[in-house]
Motif scaffolding. Structure first.
Motif, mmCIF file in Angstrom:
data_model
loop_
_atom_site.group_PDB
_atom_site.id
_atom_site.type_symbol
_atom_site.label_atom_id
_atom_site.label_comp_id
_atom_site.label_asym_id
_atom_site.label_seq_id
_atom_site.Cartn_x
_atom_site.Cartn_y
_atom_site.Cartn_z
ATOM 1 N N UNK A 216 9.920 -7.239 -16.279
ATOM 2 C CA UNK A 216 8.465 -8.014 -16.543
ATOM 3 C C UNK A 216 7.792 -6.750 -17.005
ATOM 4 N N UNK A 217 7.050 -7.014 -18.237
ATOM 5 C CA UNK A 217 6.273 -6.196 -18.936
ATOM 6 C C UNK A 217 5.226 -5.790 -18.195
ATOM 7 N N UNK A 218 4.763 -4.455 -18.305
ATOM 8 C CA UNK A 218 3.555 -3.834 -17.501
ATOM 9 C C UNK A 218 2.733 -2.992 -18.740
ATOM 10 N N UNK B 284 0.201 6.402 -19.769
ATOM 11 C CA UNK B 284 0.735 7.735 -19.612
ATOM 12 C C UNK B 284 0.097 8.705 -18.849
ATOM 13 N N UNK B 285 -1.341 8.532 -18.354
ATOM 14 C CA UNK B 285 -1.950 9.602 -17.666
ATOM 15 C C UNK B 285 -1.227 9.060 -15.904
ATOM 16 N N UNK B 286 -1.409 7.680 -15.792
ATOM 17 C CA UNK B 286 -0.633 7.240 -14.684
ATOM 18 C C UNK B 286 0.581 8.214 -14.142
ATOM 19 N N UNK C 68 10.318 6.330 -18.453
ATOM 20 C CA UNK C 68 9.832 6.401 -17.132
ATOM 21 C C UNK C 68 9.033 5.276 -16.653
ATOM 22 N N UNK C 69 8.122 4.883 -17.745
ATOM 23 C CA UNK C 69 7.264 3.564 -17.333
ATOM 24 C C UNK C 69 8.257 2.338 -17.244
ATOM 25 N N UNK C 70 9.115 2.305 -18.016
ATOM 26 C CA UNK C 70 9.961 1.085 -17.896
ATOM 27 C C UNK C 70 10.627 0.902 -16.509
ATOM 28 N N UNK C 71 11.405 2.269 -16.138
ATOM 29 C CA UNK C 71 12.047 2.571 -14.950
ATOM 30 C C UNK C 71 11.271 2.238 -13.973
ATOM 31 N N UNK C 72 10.147 2.962 -13.841
ATOM 32 C CA UNK C 72 9.180 2.750 -12.538
ATOM 33 C C UNK C 72 8.396 1.544 -12.405
ATOM 34 N N UNK C 73 8.270 0.972 -13.238
ATOM 35 C CA UNK C 73 7.194 -0.324 -13.148
ATOM 36 C C UNK C 73 7.532 -1.725 -13.670
#
Ligand code: SAM
Ligand code: ZN
Lengths: 123, 414
Positions: A34-36, A40-42, A83-88
């Motif tokens: 699911x797209x989120x 980048x700051x987070x 990282x964004x994809x994997x984490x969230x």
């Protein structure tokens, strides 16, 4: 929701299970992407809080090999996007997480993991 | 250089105003100058004149603080109109630019009173020396001048609508900068309008205030360990934070029947009375395929609070916040009660009471002030707070709160 960001915070807490109780291993999972919103700051801020090896390993178990084995010195956009994809964005909807130490099975159903212990398992 | 602004607050949750203001200021890197030490502010009054860098700061605050009705550029205040006009004339440099080519209107109103229409017109007239040349426009003027009269609260005494007209405590005058737009969120989050809610949902206003104490914003991760049906998840996510949660009773978050009411206290795994024979065999999955729900027992409040603070110190980033409601017995509460739950590196930054009479609840905000890393805490099944309480010898009044609640807070129950 079991995203990998959540998984990275979960350890087995059964009675007497105090070492080698992290990370929990995935088993028989059904995943959904699911797209989120990308922030980048987070990601930069959260990096220090992550157990990196556990994250890379968990992602591999779910078929994603985009993360390098070590955190790179340069946090470029490509890296942050992976990282964004994997984490969230990867959601484990069904399946289980198993303690590498005591083999306790934490079931996941409807995206919610059951971390509660039965009576004989509480410390 | 700071300029003075007139803050108009909503007439609710007085003790929450300054903590909310400070939180939203911290979130946006805004500095506020107060006229006196915070402890000396008169919270019963709805108007405050505070210093800010610029209009933009005022706008940011008014868009996010639930308890702000509006913020004006401050021109004058006084016990009489003569005093107000004198100061307003001195401050002419602030409003001269609106004399020409600016559409305007006057908003005249009172707190704790209603001003008759006739006198409202007289008040507007009395400002005629400003010699404003622009067109009066009641809808969408370029500037709105605001005149507010403050009356003493007559506490429930019935009186004629306009009785005591003009006998006000103080008068304030300024130019509207921004109407508080965050207050409308209270309606938006009104639990009755949500399609999915249980009976432990918090009132919308309170959960928005709580969300503001957490500094929820994009790039923050918020954990609600007692997520229930998720009203906090809703509000903090609305402000752009990532939220995750847990609950000892999965039925609520899975959208099944909420099993018990608001008064149900916190639980911990285990039985009230240990079984005489330990249950050593794993329990077989039940034939109806329902997940196993282990037994729970009450979690004594002061032990829970202490555990929560230690857990937060482990999980939070430096500067991060732990925010929770603590029910307290009004007559017994002492400020040191809060300090019994603290540990090294965790400090109270706000403590606001919502008073229900014999009891109340306090919105406590604790900040992680240390940069040290701490190991994951281990919680004893009996409650980990005992050493802590014994150490400074103080037993907080919120200990055994539930028992006291159901006894109606009678003093000498043995
Ligand atoms: C008042 S509700 C929470 C409201 C929620 N925070 C919200 O924003 O709507 C309290 C919840 O705490 C849960 N609870 C009680 N003891 C708990 C524990 N030891 N661990 C996790 N959840 C617990 C209850 O099942 C209940 O759903
Ligand atoms: Zn284990």
């Amino acid at each position: 929701m079991v995203r990998l960001i959540t998984h990275n915070l979960l350890a087995c807490h059964a009675k007497g299970c105090t070492s080698n109780n992290f990370p929990l291993q995935f088993k028989d999972v059904a995943i959904e992407i699911r797209e989120a919103e990308f922030n980048p700051d987070f990601l930069r801020g959260f990096l220090a809080r992550l157990e990196w090896g556990a994250l890379v390993d968990a992602a591999r178990q779910l078929g994603d090999t985009s993360l390098p084995p070590e955190v790179p010195d340069m946090l470029d956009d490509d890296f942050l996007k992976s990282l964004h994809h994997v984490l969230l964005e990867i959601h484990v909807e069904e399946g289980a997480m198993i303690c590498p130490n005591c083999q306790h099975v934490y079931a996941i159903s409807n995206g919610i993991p059951n971390m509660l212990l039965a009576e004989h398992e509480i410390g | 250089m700071t300029q003075r602004y007139l803050f108009v607050f909503a007439q609710v949750h007085e003790e929450f105003r300054i903590p909310e203001l400070l939180s939203i200021a911290e979130l946006n890197g805004i500095e506020i100058t107060f006229p006196c030490p915070l402890g000396e502010l008169d919270l019963a009054r709805p108007f405050m004149v505070l210093g800010l860098e610029n209009d933009e700061a005022a706008r940011l605050l008014a868009r996010r603080c639930i308890l702000i009705k509006s913020i004006c550029e401050f021109y004058a205040r006084g016990r009489t109109y003569a005093e107000v006009h004198e100061e307003n004339r001195k401050n002419a440099s602030k409003w001269e630019q609106y004399i020409e080519n600016t559409t305007f209107k006057f908003d005249v109103s009172a707190y704790n009173h209603s001003i008759p229409q006739r006198r409202q017109r007289d008040i507007v007239e009395s400002f005629s020396y400003m010699a404003l040349l622009g067109k009066i426009e009641m809808k969408d003027p370029q500037v709105t001048f605001v005149c507010l009269e403050e009356y003493i609260d007559k506490h429930g005494t019935t009186r004629h609508k306009h009785e005591g007209d003009g006998k006000c405590r103080e008068i304030f005058f300024g130019r509207l900068i921004e109407e508080g737009s965050a207050r409308s969120l209270v309606k938006k989050f009104d639990v009755k309008k949500r399609s999915y809610y249980g009976n432990t949902s918090m009132e919308a206003e309170i959960s928005l205030l709580m969300a503001n104490q957490t500094l929820a914003s994009p790039g923050k991760l918020i954990y609600d360990p007692f997520i229930g049906t998720g009203s906090m998840a809703y509000t903090t996510a609305h402000f752009g934070a990532w939220v995750f949660g847990s609950d000892i009773d999965g039925r609520q978050m899975r959208g099944k029947d909420p099993p018990y009411g608001v008064r149900a206290g916190a639980k911990r795994l285990g039985r009230k009375k240990p079984l005489s024979v330990p249950a050593s065999r794993p329990v077989q999955p039940r034939p109806d395929d329902q997940p196993y729900v282990p037994p729970t027992k009450p979690y004594e409040l002061s032990a829970l609070a202490t555990d929560l603070v230690v857990l937060a110190r482990y999980m939070l980033k430096p500067g991060g916040r732990l925010v929770f409601f603590l029910p307290t017995v009004t007559e017994e509460y002492e400020e040191v009660d809060i300090h019994t739950m603290l540990c090294e590196g965790m400090e109270v930054v706000a403590n606001s009471l919502q008073n229900f009479g014999s009891w109340g609840r306090r919105l406590i905000t604790i900040k992680k002030t240390t940069t040290s890393r701490f190991p994951a805490p281990v919680f004893e099944p009996q409650g980990g707070s005992e050493e802590n309480n014994a150490e400074n010898g103080h037993v907080p009044a919120h200990k055994d709160f539930r028992t006291k609640y159901f006894q109606g807070f009678k003093k000498d129950v043995t």
